[in-house]
Design a protein around this motif. Structure first.
Motif, PDB file in Angstrom:
ATOM      1  N   ALA A 207       0.811  -1.220   0.000  1.00 19.94           N
ATOM      2  CA  ALA A 207       0.000   0.000   0.000  1.00 19.94           C
ATOM      3  C   ALA A 207       0.847   1.274   0.000  1.00 19.94           C
ATOM      4  N   SER A 208       2.154   1.144   0.200  1.00 21.94           N
ATOM      5  CA  SER A 208       3.045   2.312   0.135  1.00 21.94           C
ATOM      6  C   SER A 208       4.477   1.813  -0.074  1.00 21.94           C
ATOM      7  N   GLY A 209       5.357   2.726  -0.453  1.00 22.59           N
ATOM      8  CA  GLY A 209       6.765   2.361  -0.572  1.00 22.59           C
ATOM      9  C   GLY A 209       7.320   1.928   0.773  1.00 22.59           C
ATOM     10  N   MET A 210       6.925   2.631   1.835  1.00 25.68           N
ATOM     11  CA  MET A 210       7.409   2.253   3.169  1.00 25.68           C
ATOM     12  C   MET A 210       6.923   0.862   3.546  1.00 25.68           C
ATOM     13  N   GLY A 211       5.706   0.519   3.105  1.00 26.41           N
ATOM     14  CA  GLY A 211       5.196  -0.835   3.356  1.00 26.41           C
ATOM     15  C   GLY A 211       6.089  -1.876   2.704  1.00 26.41           C
ATOM     16  N   ALA A 212       6.601  -1.563   1.511  1.00 29.87           N
ATOM     17  CA  ALA A 212       7.492  -2.491   0.804  1.00 29.87           C
ATOM     18  C   ALA A 212       8.844  -2.587   1.522  1.00 29.87           C
ATOM     19  N   ILE A 213       9.359  -1.447   1.949  1.00 34.01           N
ATOM     20  CA  ILE A 213      10.685  -1.412   2.581  1.00 34.01           C
ATOM     21  C   ILE A 213      10.669  -2.108   3.951  1.00 34.01           C
ATOM     22  N   THR A 214       9.678  -1.756   4.764  1.00 35.86           N
ATOM     23  CA  THR A 214       9.652  -2.293   6.135  1.00 35.86           C
ATOM     24  C   THR A 214       9.408  -3.802   6.127  1.00 35.86           C
TER      25      THR A 214
ATOM     26  N   ILE B 252      19.658   8.262   2.342  1.00 39.22           N
ATOM     27  CA  ILE B 252      18.468   7.592   1.828  1.00 39.22           C
ATOM     28  C   ILE B 252      17.246   8.411   2.223  1.00 39.22           C
ATOM     29  N   TYR B 253      16.122   8.028   1.682  1.00 41.94           N
ATOM     30  CA  TYR B 253      14.859   8.690   2.026  1.00 41.94           C
ATOM     31  C   TYR B 253      14.699   8.735   3.562  1.00 41.94           C
ATOM     32  N   GLY B 254      14.260   9.876   4.079  1.00 40.71           N
ATOM     33  CA  GLY B 254      14.200  10.090   5.519  1.00 40.71           C
ATOM     34  C   GLY B 254      13.364   9.058   6.268  1.00 40.71           C
TER      35      GLY B 254
ATOM     36  N   CYS C 109      20.713   0.194  -0.334  1.00 39.77           N
ATOM     37  CA  CYS C 109      20.951   1.537  -0.870  1.00 39.77           C
ATOM     38  C   CYS C 109      19.871   1.906  -1.874  1.00 39.77           C
ATOM     39  N   GLU C 110      19.851   3.182  -2.239  1.00 42.92           N
ATOM     40  CA  GLU C 110      19.001   3.647  -3.330  1.00 42.92           C
ATOM     41  C   GLU C 110      19.901   3.791  -4.552  1.00 42.92           C
ATOM     42  N   THR C 111      19.381   3.489  -5.747  1.00 45.64           N
ATOM     43  CA  THR C 111      20.218   3.618  -6.948  1.00 45.64           C
ATOM     44  C   THR C 111      20.776   5.034  -7.031  1.00 45.64           C
TER      45      THR C 111
ATOM     46  N   SER D 173      20.593   8.457  -4.693  1.00 42.88           N
ATOM     47  CA  SER D 173      20.151   8.723  -3.329  1.00 42.88           C
ATOM     48  C   SER D 173      19.285   9.964  -3.249  1.00 42.88           C
ATOM     49  N   ASN D 174      18.491   9.959  -2.224  1.00 42.04           N
ATOM     50  CA  ASN D 174      17.519  10.999  -1.972  1.00 42.04           C
ATOM     51  C   ASN D 174      18.002  11.799  -0.766  1.00 42.04           C
ATOM     52  N   PRO D 175      18.308  13.039  -0.873  1.00 44.36           N
ATOM     53  CA  PRO D 175      18.118  13.937  -2.002  1.00 44.36           C
ATOM     54  C   PRO D 175      19.408  14.312  -2.729  1.00 44.36           C
TER      55      PRO D 175
ATOM     56  N   ASN E   6      14.819   1.449  -6.133  1.00 45.55           N
ATOM     57  CA  ASN E   6      14.987   1.983  -7.496  1.00 45.55           C
ATOM     58  C   ASN E   6      13.954   3.069  -7.820  1.00 45.55           C
ATOM     59  N   THR E   7      13.394   3.678  -6.767  1.00 46.86           N
ATOM     60  CA  THR E   7      12.287   4.635  -6.941  1.00 46.86           C
ATOM     61  C   THR E   7      12.622   5.798  -7.877  1.00 46.86           C
ATOM     62  N   PHE E   8      13.869   6.313  -7.780  1.00 47.05           N
ATOM     63  CA  PHE E   8      14.229   7.493  -8.588  1.00 47.05           C
ATOM     64  C   PHE E   8      14.533   7.140 -10.042  1.00 47.05           C
ATOM     65  N   THR E   9      14.789   5.853 -10.308  1.00 52.02           N
ATOM     66  CA  THR E   9      15.317   5.517 -11.643  1.00 52.02           C
ATOM     67  C   THR E   9      14.636   4.300 -12.294  1.00 52.02           C
TER      68      THR E   9
ATOM     69  N   HIS F  72      10.347  -0.383  -5.088  1.00 52.00           N
ATOM     70  CA  HIS F  72       9.934   0.939  -5.587  1.00 52.00           C
ATOM     71  C   HIS F  72       8.868   1.513  -4.678  1.00 52.00           C
ATOM     72  N   SER F  73       8.905   2.823  -4.506  1.00 50.56           N
ATOM     73  CA  SER F  73       7.702   3.526  -4.097  1.00 50.56           C
ATOM     74  C   SER F  73       6.982   3.826  -5.405  1.00 50.56           C
ATOM     75  N   LEU F  74       5.819   3.218  -5.593  1.00 50.55           N
ATOM     76  CA  LEU F  74       5.058   3.438  -6.838  1.00 50.55           C
ATOM     77  C   LEU F  74       4.417   4.816  -6.855  1.00 50.55           C
ATOM     78  N   THR F  75       4.381   5.424  -5.676  1.00 48.16           N
ATOM     79  CA  THR F  75       3.835   6.769  -5.494  1.00 48.16           C
ATOM     80  C   THR F  75       4.454   7.775  -6.462  1.00 48.16           C
ATOM     81  N   LYS F  76       5.659   7.498  -6.926  1.00 47.32           N
ATOM     82  CA  LYS F  76       6.460   8.480  -7.642  1.00 47.32           C
ATOM     83  C   LYS F  76       6.343   8.283  -9.161  1.00 47.32           C
TER      84      LYS F  76
ATOM     85  N   VAL G 293      -0.547   6.503  -2.887  1.00 49.76           N
ATOM     86  CA  VAL G 293       0.719   5.918  -2.464  1.00 49.76           C
ATOM     87  C   VAL G 293       0.680   4.428  -2.800  1.00 49.76           C
ATOM     88  N   GLY G 294       1.839   3.851  -3.008  1.00 47.79           N
ATOM     89  CA  GLY G 294       1.912   2.427  -3.336  1.00 47.79           C
ATOM     90  C   GLY G 294       3.356   1.978  -3.358  1.00 47.79           C
ATOM     91  N   GLY G 295       3.564   0.679  -3.248  1.00 48.15           N
ATOM     92  CA  GLY G 295       4.932   0.170  -3.263  1.00 48.15           C
ATOM     93  C   GLY G 295       4.996  -1.219  -3.858  1.00 48.15           C
TER      94      GLY G 295
HETATM   95  N1  PLP Z   1      11.901   5.419  -1.293  1.00 48.60           N
HETATM   96  C1  PLP Z   1      12.181   6.643  -1.753  1.00 48.60           C
HETATM   97  C2  PLP Z   1      13.437   6.865  -2.534  1.00 48.60           C
HETATM   98  C3  PLP Z   1      11.312   7.715  -1.501  1.00 48.60           C
HETATM   99  O1  PLP Z   1      11.609   8.934  -1.968  1.00 48.60           O
HETATM  100  C4  PLP Z   1      10.130   7.466  -0.747  1.00 48.60           C
HETATM  101  C5  PLP Z   1       9.167   8.565  -0.442  1.00 48.60           C
HETATM  102  O2  PLP Z   1       9.411   9.709  -0.667  1.00 48.60           O
HETATM  103  C6  PLP Z   1       9.888   6.189  -0.279  1.00 48.60           C
HETATM  104  C7  PLP Z   1      10.779   5.175  -0.582  1.00 48.60           C
HETATM  105  C8  PLP Z   1       8.658   5.868   0.527  1.00 48.60           C
HETATM  106  O3  PLP Z   1       7.558   5.688  -0.308  1.00 48.60           O
HETATM  107  P1  PLP Z   1       6.049   5.957   0.108  1.00 48.60           P
HETATM  108  O4  PLP Z   1       5.909   7.413   0.404  1.00 48.60           O
HETATM  109  O5  PLP Z   1       5.268   5.492  -1.070  1.00 48.60           O
HETATM  110  O6  PLP Z   1       5.767   5.141   1.326  1.00 48.60           O
END
Ligand code: PLP
Length: 402
Positions: A84-91, A110-112, A153-155, A157-159, A184-187, A203-207, A216-218
């Motif tokens: 249901a979110s990118g964070m859901g996928a990561i956690t 990485i993303y905060g 890691c993120e491909t 990094s944010n930001p 791989n959310t950014f790329t 991925h955060s599909l949100t983006k 939001v989605g993941g």
């Molecule tokens: N990963 C990256 C790189 C992000 O920028 C974000 C959100 O900004 C997330 C994961 C988390 O995704 P979500 O907001 O869909 O939970």
């Protein structure tokens, strides 16, 4: 170039799903639960001896499966599970891979939300994270202990848009028998981390993938074994924690992903144009498509051909007052929105030090060069980018940055 032109886009283009009545879009499985003709079959599904049946939508649903298949195809993995979110996928991924006493080595930029989860939440389960600069291989190698279970890691990094060398990190991970998880959310399309040796791609599909900033989605992409473990009815983190994506949402994201290749090209083209222009105007610009970006050459040699260097770039306005003034001026001039997130048709801008990265303590932000004056820009699909540039220049002059 390591990959043929546009390959991940072909893998989505070639999918052919029919709807129930021959529709050109698959029918939406608007059901939380599914019937069985025989009680025994249901028992076998719970036992794990019967495959291929839908049971309950927290486990799997045809509509989330269609989207999962499309993303797995794009990412060259055998399986994928939506959340249901990118964070859901990561956690859920990290909780599936790690047990109490285990350690994670993660990129420090990485993303905060991911950072906060590793730093503040996982210690509740006695899971420790060491944060390193993942663009420096030796920092990763030095942090490895016998307890290390995951390198993360993120491909890009944010930001700060540092690009990690996925091929090289994957080799280190393999050598030590450690799982390598890549966000791989950014790329999307630009990088195919699984082909480069990553075990899990998130991925955060949100983006960019959804691209319409309406949900939001993941997603977690990996081999069949890992995906099956995540939805195991007795021990799967996705099944038991339940961050499930709804079928109706999955169907709408599937429609949007079909234009992802075109959008990525346009986002990248616009970001490249503006970065070059603003750099020529003597502003400090961070964009991997610029030759002075520290990982420009490495990225050029390892990315898929045809989608550019991505739709994100960063301008250093020096102070938080400048950053806020510029963003307000840009919004007032209809250049986009002062909003977090990325990958929308319209430009989105935020000051990460004051928003999405504020979870990272100030002294750590200073060490990594994440100053309050940075403005992160997710450039939109602007058709006339020269007009956008000229309006941005007017805004910069008005607030005294140019
Ligand atoms: N990963 C990256 C790189 C992000 O920028 C974000 C959100 O900004 C997330 C994961 C988390 O995704 P979500 O907001 O869909 O939970």
């Amino acid at each position: 170039m390591s990959n043929k032109k546009g390959k991940p886009a072909n893998k989505i283009q070639d999918l052919q799903f029919f709807g129930e009545f021959g529709g050109v879009n698959p029918s939406i499985a608007d059901s939380s639960t599914f019937t069985y003709l025989a009680g025994k079959t249901m028992g076998d599904v719970f036992e794990g001896t019967q495959e291929g049946c839908y049971l309950y939508s927290r486990h799997t649903n045809p509509s989330t499966s269609y989207l999962g298949q499309a993303i797995a195809n794009m990412e060259y993995t055998k399986g994928a599970i939506l959340s249901a979110s990118g964070m859901g996928a990561i956690t859920t991924t990290l909780l599936q891979l790690c047990s109490t006493g285990d350690e994670i080595i993660s990129s420090r930029t990485i993303y905060g939300g991911t950072y906060a989860f590793m730093k503040n939440y996982l210690p509740k389960f006695n899971i420790k994270t060491t944060f390193v600069n993942t663009t420096k291989l030796e920092e990763i190698e030095n942090a490895i202990t016998e307890k290390t279970k995951v390198i993360y890691c993120e491909t890009m990094s944010n930001p700060l848009l540092e690009v990690s060398d996925i091929n090289a990190i994957a080799e280190v991970a393999k050598k030590h028998g450690i799982k390598f998880v890549v966000d791989n959310t950014f790329t999307p399309m630009i990088f195919s981390p699984s082909k480069m040796g990553a075990d899990v791609v998130i991925h955060s599909l949100t983006k960019f993938i959804n691209g319409t900033s309406d949900t939001v989605g993941g997603v977690v992409c990996s081999d069949e074994e890992f995906i099956a473990s995540m939805i195991d009815v007795n021990s799967g983190s996705a099944m038991l924690l339940g961050p499930t994506m709804d079928a109706v949402r999955a169907a709408s994201i599937l429609k949007n992903i079909r234009t992802l290749h075109l959008r990525m090209k346009k986002h990248s083209e616009n970001a490249q144009y503006l970065s070059e222009k603003f750099q020529a105007d003597n502003l400090r610009v961070i964009y991997p498509g610029l030759e002075n970006h520290p990982q420009h050459e490495m990225m050029k040699n390892s990315m898929n051909d045809g989608f550019g260097f991505g739709g994100m770039f960063v301008i250093d306005t020096k102070t938080k007052e400048n950053a806020n003034a510029l963003m307000e001026e840009m919004q007032n001039n209809n250049l986009g929105y002062l909003a977090v997130s990325l990958g929308f048709y319209k430009t989105l801008f935020s000051a990460p030090g004051l928003s999405t990265s504020s979870e990272i303590p100030e002294d750590e932000r200073d060490t990594m060069g994440l100053s309050d004056g940075l403005v992160r820009i997710s450039i939109g699909l602007d058709n006339d980018i020269e007009r956008t540039y000229n309006t941005m220049v007017d805004c910069m002059k008005k607030v005294g940055i140019l």
